[in-house]
Design an enzyme around this catalytic site. Sequence first.
Site, PDB file in Angstrom:
ATOM      1  N   GLY A  42       0.790  -1.233   0.000  1.00 50.60           N
ATOM      2  CA  GLY A  42       0.000   0.000   0.000  1.00 50.60           C
ATOM      3  C   GLY A  42       0.816   1.274   0.000  1.00 50.60           C
ATOM      4  N   ASN A  79       1.862   3.053  -2.443  1.00 51.22           N
ATOM      5  CA  ASN A  79       1.273   4.040  -3.370  1.00 51.22           C
ATOM      6  C   ASN A  79       0.004   4.652  -2.787  1.00 51.22           C
ATOM      7  OD1 ASN A  79       2.608   4.450  -6.095  1.00 51.22           O
ATOM      8  ND2 ASN A  79       2.699   2.216  -5.917  1.00 51.22           N
ATOM      9  N   ILE A  91     -10.295  -5.890 -13.254  1.00 49.51           N
ATOM     10  CA  ILE A  91     -11.490  -5.053 -13.106  1.00 49.51           C
ATOM     11  C   ILE A  91     -12.540  -5.518 -14.124  1.00 49.51           C
ATOM     12  CG2 ILE A  91     -12.363  -2.672 -13.246  1.00 49.51           C
ATOM     13  CD1 ILE A  91     -10.371  -3.115 -10.959  1.00 49.51           C
ATOM     14  N   ASN A 151      -4.436   3.562 -13.595  1.00 50.77           N
ATOM     15  CA  ASN A 151      -3.612   2.473 -13.051  1.00 50.77           C
ATOM     16  C   ASN A 151      -2.145   2.878 -13.078  1.00 50.77           C
ATOM     17  OD1 ASN A 151      -2.937  -0.268 -12.230  1.00 50.77           O
ATOM     18  ND2 ASN A 151      -2.256  -0.604 -14.338  1.00 50.77           N
ATOM     19  N   HIS A 195       1.636   1.409 -13.383  1.00 48.05           N
ATOM     20  CA  HIS A 195       2.326   0.193 -13.818  1.00 48.05           C
ATOM     21  C   HIS A 195       3.836   0.419 -13.702  1.00 48.05           C
ATOM     22  CE1 HIS A 195       2.648  -3.645 -15.901  1.00 48.05           C
ATOM     23  NE2 HIS A 195       3.714  -3.127 -16.482  1.00 48.05           N
ATOM     24  N   ASP A 234      -3.382  -3.064 -19.673  1.00 44.91           N
ATOM     25  CA  ASP A 234      -2.148  -2.254 -19.730  1.00 44.91           C
ATOM     26  C   ASP A 234      -1.977  -1.479 -21.035  1.00 44.91           C
ATOM     27  OD1 ASP A 234      -1.276  -2.909 -17.182  1.00 44.91           O
ATOM     28  OD2 ASP A 234       0.000  -4.555 -17.853  1.00 44.91           O
TER      29      ASP A 234
END
Length: 195
Positions: free
Chosen positions: A13, A15, A94, A108, A110, A151
């Site tokens: 966690g 981020n 998702i 998101n 990455h 992605d």
Amino acid sequence: MPINIAVFASGAGSNFINLFNKIASNNLNGSIVLLVSNNPNSGAVKFAKNNDICIKIINKFRYKDKTTINKEYKSSLKENKINLILLAGFMKKIPVDLIKIYRNKILNIHPSLLPDYGGKGFFGMNVHHAVFNANEKISGATVHYVNKDYDRGPILIQKKVEIQNCKGPNEIAKKVLEIEHEIFPKAVQIFLNKM
Ligand code: GRF
């Protein structure tokens, strides 16, 4: 109207914590009001508990099938009037209809320079192992919009970092994580400024 943000996170966690602190201290027109996690024992959940952030645990142990899980995502987002979703190390896919409902409202992070080292199988440390094994001199992080192609959504922000002196994937991960902590709050700021 301030934007209600939900963070989806499965792991340590860092981020999520970084986003929470930066968003709170930067006077942005939004706040993190909900944490969604599949992992009740994660660092992300622990932080949310300690900071009075609403938590929703969604996983296959709690809910019997994909349809119910999908409904739970939608109802918790609706109840909390969420208009931006941040995926911060979320290890579950998702559902496509959620992506449709939140079109251009899911970001998101990455840990690579997408489109390189993205797509199926490229998550977490796998990314850094692949980058290391390919002898790359540069890696980085990317924040992108989420669409149905894993992605591959439009890139909002990306930053490079030199990794040629890194002796292994763990060192690369550490350097890239620092970049993630820099660019994710920036991406949120860019998003909120556009609203
Ligand atoms: C980050 O590297 C993120 O990009 C990846 O998983 C890691 C999560 O780290 N998808 P944390 O849980 O935010 O510390």
